[in-house]
Design a protein around this motif. Sequence first.
Motif, PDB file in Angstrom:
ATOM      1  N   ALA A 169     -74.540 -66.914 -10.430  1.00  0.00           N
ATOM      2  CA  ALA A 169     -73.175 -67.103 -10.933  1.00  0.00           C
ATOM      3  C   ALA A 169     -73.248 -67.152 -12.454  1.00  0.00           C
ATOM      4  O   ALA A 169     -74.327 -67.288 -13.032  1.00  0.00           O
ATOM      5  CB  ALA A 169     -72.564 -68.387 -10.377  1.00  0.00           C
ATOM      6  N   GLY A 170     -72.103 -67.057 -13.084  1.00  0.00           N
ATOM      7  CA  GLY A 170     -72.036 -67.015 -14.540  1.00  0.00           C
ATOM      8  C   GLY A 170     -72.244 -68.377 -15.165  1.00  0.00           C
ATOM      9  O   GLY A 170     -72.576 -69.346 -14.479  1.00  0.00           O
ATOM     10  N   PRO A 171     -72.063 -68.441 -16.489  1.00  0.00           N
ATOM     11  CA  PRO A 171     -72.228 -69.722 -17.188  1.00  0.00           C
ATOM     12  C   PRO A 171     -71.182 -70.753 -16.750  1.00  0.00           C
ATOM     13  O   PRO A 171     -70.098 -70.387 -16.297  1.00  0.00           O
ATOM     14  CB  PRO A 171     -72.036 -69.354 -18.667  1.00  0.00           C
ATOM     15  CG  PRO A 171     -71.423 -68.007 -18.696  1.00  0.00           C
ATOM     16  CD  PRO A 171     -71.696 -67.343 -17.373  1.00  0.00           C
ATOM     17  N   VAL A 172     -71.541 -72.021 -16.873  1.00  0.00           N
ATOM     18  CA  VAL A 172     -70.613 -73.102 -16.536  1.00  0.00           C
ATOM     19  C   VAL A 172     -69.631 -73.260 -17.696  1.00  0.00           C
ATOM     20  O   VAL A 172     -70.030 -73.491 -18.823  1.00  0.00           O
ATOM     21  CB  VAL A 172     -71.367 -74.431 -16.313  1.00  0.00           C
ATOM     22  CG1 VAL A 172     -70.382 -75.548 -15.991  1.00  0.00           C
ATOM     23  CG2 VAL A 172     -72.393 -74.280 -15.193  1.00  0.00           C
TER      24      VAL A 172
END
Lengths: 109, 207
Positions: A17-20
Amino acid sequence: MTNEPGRGVHDMGGLPAGPVKPNEHDYAMWERQVDALMVLLINKSRRVITVDELRRGIEGLGAGAYDRLSYYERWIASITQILIEKGVITNDELGRRMEAVKARFEGTT
Amino acid sequence: MAEPPDHNHDHHHPEGAVRLDYYEAMQLAVAELLIEKGIFSADDMRREVEAMQARTPAKGAAVVARAWTDPAFKAALLKNGTAACESLGIEMGPTHLVVVENTPGVHNAVVCTLCSCYPRMLLGPPPDWYKSRPYRSRMVREPRAVLAEFGLRLPDSTVLRVHDSTADMRYLVLPERPAGTTSLSEGALAALVTRDCMIGVAVPKAP
């Protein structure tokens, strides 16, 4: 995001998944009321529904609704589904009451 | 259950018109029906909303500060988090609390990969990022990278333990008390403990 076969939409641990993004928002009154509703229903003195049932209801929303709905939308959808399953409220009275509530708020009676 | 209309958060309402969202209407309708059926009262509902507003990370911070200043309480907290918090008069609800202690060389952090389980009785409702796909997915695979995105860079020599919550089991991180705080009161210590320190994505700093 497509999950592997056998993995529920909610079961996302370990997937890429992408960055938080450090997002937060203040909860609206209706969201607080959904929260209050749940706390009252799981209260030891009532036990109308359990935390696990809430979760099962959320996980059963299906991939489309799960990702589209906001957090407390998922909660109220699940709570309502469980209350109908248990016969605490009926689909019919819910539908009629939602119409009445909308009419009252939107002044279209 | 009735099918929701096409859902779209990008509402365009005519000027001045009051429109009730589908799920907002559902919440109101369900609450009214339950009150009419005597499951709970309108007063119960009001009190619960107020109680939720009173649940903020200050409760958790008070628990941490007490543990930092009272070794007997700390031992009780690590043994049975629920009972120890209840001994401070905090209503804990039906879930179990496990308190995990950061020590020199060991850091703890909390996630709920399956949903958004969170020690809400001590911290209030979770922030949006805690419930987000990126945090839930990556925190168990590359937690050091996630913590770095929060600005917390752990040395490679530090052991990192990530705790995955469940519907019945909630975790609270007991951070390390910062050096140079021996003269601080319990209240001043509590002010150093942020929500993120108790989730484990930050550590408290000396003032």
